[in-house]
Design an enzyme around this catalytic site. Structure first.
Site, mmCIF file in Angstrom:
data_model
loop_
_atom_site.group_PDB
_atom_site.id
_atom_site.type_symbol
_atom_site.label_atom_id
_atom_site.label_comp_id
_atom_site.label_asym_id
_atom_site.label_seq_id
_atom_site.Cartn_x
_atom_site.Cartn_y
_atom_site.Cartn_z
ATOM 1 N N SER A 45 73.330 56.739 -19.553
ATOM 2 C CA SER A 45 73.774 56.094 -20.800
ATOM 3 C C SER A 45 73.645 57.036 -21.982
ATOM 4 O O SER A 45 74.556 57.151 -22.811
ATOM 5 C CB SER A 45 72.921 54.839 -21.067
ATOM 6 O OG SER A 45 73.121 53.889 -20.053
ATOM 7 N N GLY A 117 82.575 53.035 -15.658
ATOM 8 C CA GLY A 117 82.772 51.914 -16.577
ATOM 9 C C GLY A 117 82.298 52.275 -17.974
ATOM 10 O O GLY A 117 82.982 51.996 -18.971
ATOM 11 N N ARG A 145 87.874 46.710 -12.286
ATOM 12 C CA ARG A 145 86.858 46.127 -13.177
ATOM 13 C C ARG A 145 87.469 45.513 -14.442
ATOM 14 O O ARG A 145 88.479 45.981 -14.953
ATOM 15 C CB ARG A 145 85.814 47.189 -13.527
ATOM 16 C CG ARG A 145 85.104 47.657 -12.260
ATOM 17 C CD ARG A 145 84.059 48.683 -12.533
ATOM 18 N NE ARG A 145 82.950 48.144 -13.301
ATOM 19 C CZ ARG A 145 81.920 48.877 -13.711
ATOM 20 N NH1 ARG A 145 81.893 50.173 -13.449
ATOM 21 N NH2 ARG A 145 80.942 48.322 -14.379
ATOM 22 N N ASP A 345 71.152 47.422 -13.533
ATOM 23 C CA ASP A 345 71.581 48.328 -12.467
ATOM 24 C C ASP A 345 70.555 48.428 -11.333
ATOM 25 O O ASP A 345 70.787 49.148 -10.356
ATOM 26 C CB ASP A 345 71.835 49.730 -13.039
ATOM 27 C CG ASP A 345 73.044 49.748 -13.965
ATOM 28 O OD1 ASP A 345 73.942 48.905 -13.781
ATOM 29 O OD2 ASP A 345 73.078 50.602 -14.870
ATOM 30 N N LYS A 372 80.385 45.102 -11.335
ATOM 31 C CA LYS A 372 79.924 46.489 -11.478
ATOM 32 C C LYS A 372 80.819 47.402 -10.624
ATOM 33 O O LYS A 372 81.924 47.028 -10.280
ATOM 34 C CB LYS A 372 78.444 46.586 -11.091
ATOM 35 C CG LYS A 372 77.531 45.849 -12.073
ATOM 36 C CD LYS A 372 77.580 46.505 -13.439
ATOM 37 C CE LYS A 372 76.737 45.758 -14.453
ATOM 38 N NZ LYS A 372 76.873 46.313 -15.803
HETATM 39 C C1 S3P Z 1 75.519 50.816 -19.576
HETATM 40 C C2 S3P Z 1 75.430 49.471 -19.657
HETATM 41 C C3 S3P Z 1 75.279 48.592 -18.484
HETATM 42 C C4 S3P Z 1 75.041 49.345 -17.181
HETATM 43 C C5 S3P Z 1 75.773 50.634 -17.095
HETATM 44 C C6 S3P Z 1 75.462 51.519 -18.285
HETATM 45 C C7 S3P Z 1 75.642 51.590 -20.823
HETATM 46 O O1 S3P Z 1 76.429 47.802 -18.406
HETATM 47 O O2 S3P Z 1 75.375 48.538 -16.066
HETATM 48 O O3 S3P Z 1 75.436 51.346 -15.909
HETATM 49 O O4 S3P Z 1 75.412 52.813 -20.804
HETATM 50 O O5 S3P Z 1 75.963 50.995 -21.857
HETATM 51 P P1 S3P Z 1 76.543 46.422 -19.246
HETATM 52 O O6 S3P Z 1 75.679 46.541 -20.442
HETATM 53 O O7 S3P Z 1 77.975 46.272 -19.589
HETATM 54 O O8 S3P Z 1 76.035 45.362 -18.289
#
Ligand code: S3P
Length: 481
Positions: A45, A117, A145, A345, A372
């Site tokens: 992230s 994503g 997704r 996660d 996911k």
């Molecule tokens: C993430 C947010 C999460 C997580 C992803 C990383 C991010 O998703 O599942 O691996 O970096 O903002 P969500 O907040 O949409 O659930």
């Protein structure tokens, strides 16, 4: 797949290549006690965001410890395609010469985010704040997704969706307006990706953009906004929520970023040490931001020995070295739904630990797992079936029955996870890593159908686990490195 780095990114040495084609099956078997000190790669992230904020600042941002996984490299390529200069100086060392808020140039080809994503959704917010048109695409998993959750608020801000696949999915084309409208948006899901897309778009709007979430999700975007000099205010909202107010059109100032180790990657060696008898390991420099540590809290409640050593602040994040020891006393727990955002996660690997714990673990409120990298709720359940662990899905909850027996007047619990497979991983890195860990203490090896996607988030997973003593074999010669 595209090559790891396009010509638009300068690099002194190429980074390791990830999934390129044929599936790579692998097998994990009974392992000796895991021992040693390791460092897992940088947080995914924070890595995505550091490249994005570097692009939106005027001048040079230096990044150290960047995760060089496929997902993050996709974001690096997108930043370069949108006008930033992105340069790899050495392992994990990068520099970004940003173009400033509102200064992006129109890309001349679709932006390919592969499996990511986070990269795709955050970059939609970035593009929204610029009067340019960009096409977003990804692999078969990403094309499945939901993107409506991002498009809805962006459309309210004035973004046009020129083209999209059915249901607003990828590939899709966005056109940012000349004048974006700031909005107040109450997110229907606790999602850091929705929150971040709205805030990143809000950078390009005049006035205040307000984002409300009923359950707090990871706050790396808010922290980085402040780190780069934006005027951002975070207040509590309701019992577990937050309200974030951002003043638009700031001049972001470049700021150095040291990316801490990813707790979501650390989760795999942590879990492995908890299930392999005699294990005692240390994982250095792991981010322990309270919005990311739901798994560690849950494991401690189950009786795990996880110590935070040398707690400190690094790069604006709470960090600690984790010492993890096998105790052999894991008990089932009920995980409350409101904990989900802080461990979203980590449910696949928690389900694996639950298979080794005494009793039935109940994980509540997992609807988000269905959208996911794969339908993780189904993938975990089918994977557990494949290795002989009883489980069931009740609505949005997952129940996992520990596999084993008790002796010594019902006081000594001996896990007996049957093992087997093959486990279908559905292009999902965390399903692959979770079930490889499951095999390390099972009665028979656990086979997974494809480990290639592990490169999206944790390219050093196999060598790191082997360094600790894990017995994992990959079929393809290429993957066995
Ligand atoms: C993430 C947010 C999460 C997580 C992803 C990383 C991010 O998703 O599942 O691996 O970096 O903002 P969500 O907040 O949409 O659930």
């Amino acid at each position: 797949m595209t090559s790891p780095l396009s010509p638009s990114i300068t690099t002194a040495a190429p980074v390791a290549s990830g999934h390129a084609g044929a599936p790579m099956p692998a097998r994990a078997g009974l392992s000796p006690a895991l021992k040693g000190t390791v460092r897992v790669p940088g947080d995914k992230s924070v890595s995505h965001r550091s490249l994005i904020f570097g692009t939106l600042a005027v001048g040079e941002t230096r990044i150290s410890g960047l995760l060089e996984g496929e997902d993050v490299l996709g974001t690096a390529r997108a930043c370069a395609a949108l006008g930033a200069t992105v340069e790899r100086l050495g392992e994990g060392e990068w520099r970004v010469e940003g173009v400033g808020v509102g200064g992006l140039t129109q890309p001349d080809a679709p932006l390919d985010f592969g499996n990511a994503g986070t990269g795709s959704r955050l970059m939609m917010g970035v593009v929204a704040g610029n009067p340019i048109t960009a096409t977003f695409d990804g692999d078969a998993s990403l094309r499945r997704r939901p993107m409506r959750r991002i498009l809805d608020p962006l459309e309210r801000m004035g973004v046009e969706v020129l083209d999209a696949a059915e249901g607003g999915r990828l590939p899709l084309t966005l056109k940012g307006p000349r004048d974006l409208v700031p909005i107040t948006y109450e997110s229907p899901v606790a999602s850091a990706q929705i929150k971040s897309a709205v805030l990143l778009a809000g950078l390009g709007a005049p006035g205040e953009t307000v984002l409300i979430e009923k359950e707090a999700s990871r706050d790396h975007t808010e922290r980085m906004l402040a780190h780069f000099g934006a005027d951002v205010r975070v207040e509590p909202f309701g019992e577990h929520g937050r309200k974030v107010t951002l003043k638009g059109r700031p001049e972001l100032k470049p700021a150095p970023i040291a990316v801490p180790a990813d707790p979501s990657s650390a989760a795999f060696p942590v879990a492995a040490a908890l299930i392999v008898p005699g294990s005692d390991i240390v994982i250095e420099g792991v981010m322990v931001n309270p919005l990311r540590t739901g798994l560690f809290i849950t494991l401690k409640q189950m009786g795990a020995s996880i110590e935070y050593l040398n707690e400190r602040i690094e790069g604006g994040e709470d960090v600690a070295d984790l010492r993890v020891r096998h105790t052999g006393r894991l008990r089932a727990v009920e995980v409350p739904a409101e904990r989900a955002p802080s461990m979203i996660d980590e449910y696949p690997i928690l389900a694996v630990v639950a298979a080794y714990a005494q009793g039935t673990t109940r994980m509540n409120g997992l609807s988000e797992l269905r959208v996911k990298e794969s339908d993780r709720l189904a993938a975990v359940a089918r994977g557990l079936d494949a290795i002989g662990v009883h489980n069931r899905i009740e609505g949005d909850d997952l129940l996992v029955e520990g596999a084993g027996s008790v002796s010594g007047g019902a006081t000594i619990w001996t896990p007996k996870v049957p093992g087997g497979g093959p486990v279908a991983t559905h292009m999902d890195h965390r399903i692959a890593m979770s079930f490889l860990v499951a095999g390390l203490a099972a009665l028979r090896p656990v086979e997974v159908d494809d480990v290639a996607f592990i490169a999206t988030s944790f390219p050093s997973f196999l060598p790191l686990m082997k360094q600790l003593g894990a017995v994992i074999e990959v079929d393809a010669a290429e993957g066995a490195r």
